[in-house]
Design an enzyme around this catalytic site. Structure first.
Site, PDB file in Angstrom:
ATOM      1  N   SER A 142      16.222   7.076  87.121  1.00  0.00           N
ATOM      2  CA  SER A 142      16.467   6.055  87.841  1.00  0.00           C
ATOM      3  C   SER A 142      16.063   5.209  88.650  1.00  0.00           C
ATOM      4  O   SER A 142      15.803   3.966  88.807  1.00  0.00           O
ATOM      5  CB  SER A 142      18.050   6.120  88.292  1.00  0.00           C
ATOM      6  N   LYS A 160       5.811  12.040  91.699  1.00  0.00           N
ATOM      7  CA  LYS A 160       6.764  11.005  91.491  1.00  0.00           C
ATOM      8  C   LYS A 160       6.656   9.580  92.055  1.00  0.00           C
ATOM      9  O   LYS A 160       6.377   9.821  93.012  1.00  0.00           O
ATOM     10  CB  LYS A 160       8.149  11.438  91.888  1.00  0.00           C
ATOM     11  N   MET A 247       3.937  16.922  94.664  1.00  0.00           N
ATOM     12  CA  MET A 247       4.343  18.409  94.863  1.00  0.00           C
ATOM     13  C   MET A 247       3.751  19.222  93.734  1.00  0.00           C
ATOM     14  O   MET A 247       3.120  18.635  92.683  1.00  0.00           O
ATOM     15  CB  MET A 247       5.858  18.499  94.655  1.00  0.00           C
ATOM     16  N   VAL A 250       5.515  22.779  88.595  1.00  0.00           N
ATOM     17  CA  VAL A 250       6.023  24.315  88.265  1.00  0.00           C
ATOM     18  C   VAL A 250       6.511  24.154  86.709  1.00  0.00           C
ATOM     19  O   VAL A 250       7.397  23.218  86.526  1.00  0.00           O
ATOM     20  CB  VAL A 250       7.324  24.424  89.164  1.00  0.00           C
ATOM     21  N   ASP A 290      23.143  16.283  93.607  1.00  0.00           N
ATOM     22  CA  ASP A 290      23.063  15.752  92.169  1.00  0.00           C
ATOM     23  C   ASP A 290      22.853  16.654  91.019  1.00  0.00           C
ATOM     24  O   ASP A 290      21.658  17.524  91.181  1.00  0.00           O
ATOM     25  CB  ASP A 290      21.635  14.767  92.187  1.00  0.00           C
ATOM     26  N   ASN A 295      17.658  18.186  86.430  1.00  0.00           N
ATOM     27  CA  ASN A 295      17.272  18.867  87.817  1.00  0.00           C
ATOM     28  C   ASN A 295      17.012  20.280  87.832  1.00  0.00           C
ATOM     29  O   ASN A 295      16.781  20.767  88.994  1.00  0.00           O
ATOM     30  CB  ASN A 295      18.339  18.688  88.796  1.00  0.00           C
TER      31      ASN A 295
END
Length: 448
Positions: A142, A160, A247, A250, A290, A295
């Site tokens: 979003s 991101k 980051m 992973v 969230d 996630n």
């Protein structure tokens, strides 16, 4: 991420300026108004006298609203996701349809717009920082999209990048979505949304600050250090700015692949996740609120859960934690009257709704209590109580005069609790919920 999408999502530049975003809402209003006039004329011609709410929420207008909110992304899309998860089955079906479409749609920035954002954050020669930077995002959500990159030393990163204009448009977008909900007549005019909208603006502003999110991710990594059940990405602070979060990359598979794993595996993973929620509530005093499935990732080779997206991490007020502790205590004692009373005292339920529909409320509580207290672990796949909750919930929902908005802090926590339960149901997991809850509040009591 609030909601990840496949990298095959469509390119569509995000409106970044206030006027462009306002124009987006203007086009939406114009399109909806045109649809209202056309549908109204058709129904009048056939002898009907339709209500405005019926005309606003036609399938064609629902499609217009979903498409426009997805295009605007940012706060508009995020608020839609928040409302849809918080309200659950009580939403009018027309609004639920719109919000589910918003969750399922995503666009991504064209390369030129992406380059402009990264130049502003990292400088004109930003590409020299990497051995390789993948232009196509691996996920879109979003308020940002994620790219994979390789540093000169070979380390893999997830980057991101926030959509332009998101942070500056939060207040206006939230107000515009609230106006849209009001105009649709799907929410009672007597319902006071102001506290929830204020809280939503605050949380969205926090989520738009990637430096803050990076710090929250670092804190979670410290809290869960040494717990092999979880993996938290590590922050790359030199590349992180308020609009770019860097980051470690992973690897992991979508959490949904667990559905085909053996019962024991599903039970173990969901026990770990529910234990984490209780630790957040009663031990950490902080919660990642969230619970969208995107996630979480799962590593079959280690059995660990990868935890992603800490933008919605927030402190849990002591009074909110205490409210849940009191509810759990009443539930463990199977004192149904106390459960109802505590739910009203703490704002989970509205006093007017309970007074007007006490029998329905009591049947809901009794159905959940009976299911939770069957012998053995709680079977999230057994949805026998759901028809009772849904049917009695319709009675409460139909009485718009008694609708109630809980405290925003309670809603944020309940969003995580409900979303985790939804994931456990999807996995058909069997978990000793009573044992975990008793241990959690017992540990809290001994720590005081």
């Amino acid at each position: 991420m609030a909601h990840e999408q496949d990298a095959g999502a469509r390119h569509r530049a995000v409106p970044s300026g206030r006027l462009a975003r306002l124009g987006g809402f203007g086009r939406l209003a114009g399109g909806v108004a045109g649809g209202v006039l056309a549908e109204g004329a058709r129904r009048l011609a056939s002898g009907e006298r339709p209500k405005l709410g019926d005309l606003v929420m036609t399938p064609a207008n629902a499609a217009r609203v979903a498409d426009r909110l997805s295009h605007l992304r940012g706060a508009a899309m995020k608020l839609g996701q928040m409302i849809s998860m918080d309200a659950g089955d009580l939403l009018p079906p027309e609004l639920a349809t719109i919000l589910s479409r918003v969750r399922d749609q995503a666009y991504r920035m064209p390369p030129a717009q992406l380059d402009k954002v990264l130049r502003a954050e990292w400088g004109a020669d930003w590409r020299r920082r990497f051995r390789h930077f993948e232009a196509a995002p691996i996920a879109a959500a979003s308020i940002g999209q994620v790219h994979r990159a390789t540093l000169p030393d070979g380390r893999q990163l997830a980057i991101k990048v926030q959509y332009p204009g998101v942070a500056d448009s939060i207040d206006a977008d939230v107000d515009n979505v609230a106006t849209l909900l009001r105009v649709s007549q799907l929410l009672p005019s007597t319902l006071d949304l102001a506290p929830l909208l204020t809280a939503a603006k605050r949380q969205l502003a926090e989520e738009a600050d990637y430096v803050r999110e990076g710090e929250q991710m670092r804190l979670y990594g410290e809290r869960l250090a040494g717990d092999a059940r979880f993996v938290v990405p590590s922050l790359e602070p030199e590349l992180t700015t308020p609009r770019v979060l860097a980051m470690s990359f992973v690897d992991g598979r979508p959490i949904e692949v667990l559905e085909t794993e053996p019962q024991e595996t599903r039970d173990r993973v969901m026990t770990a996740l529910l234990t984490l929620v209780l630790r957040e509530l009663f031990e950490f005093g902080a919660m990642q609120t969230d619970p969208n499935f995107a996630n979480y990732r799962w590593q079959p080779e280690t059995g660990a859960l990868v935890l992603l997206d800490f933008g919605a991490a927030r402190d849990v007020p002591a009074e909110t934690s205490d409210a849940y502790r009191r509810l759990i205590e009443a539930g463990l004692d199977r004192d149904l009257g106390r459960i109802r009373d505590v739910a009203v005292e703490t704002g989970f339920l509205g006093a007017e709704a309970v007074t007007a529909h006490r029998a329905s409320v009591d049947r809901i509580i009794a159905a959940i209590d009976a299911t939770l207290n069957r012998p053995g672990p709680f079977d999230f796949g057994d949805r026998a109580f759901v028809p009772v909750v849904r049917e009695e919930g319709r009675t409460l929902a139909a009485d718009r005069a008694t609708w109630h908005v809980p405290d925003a802090e309670v809603l944020f926590v309940q969003r995580k609790v409900s979303g985790t339960a939804l994931l456990a149901a999807r996995m058909k997991a069997r978990v000793d919920v009573r044992g975990l809850a008793a241990a959690a509040i017992g540990a809290q009591a001994s720590a005081k």
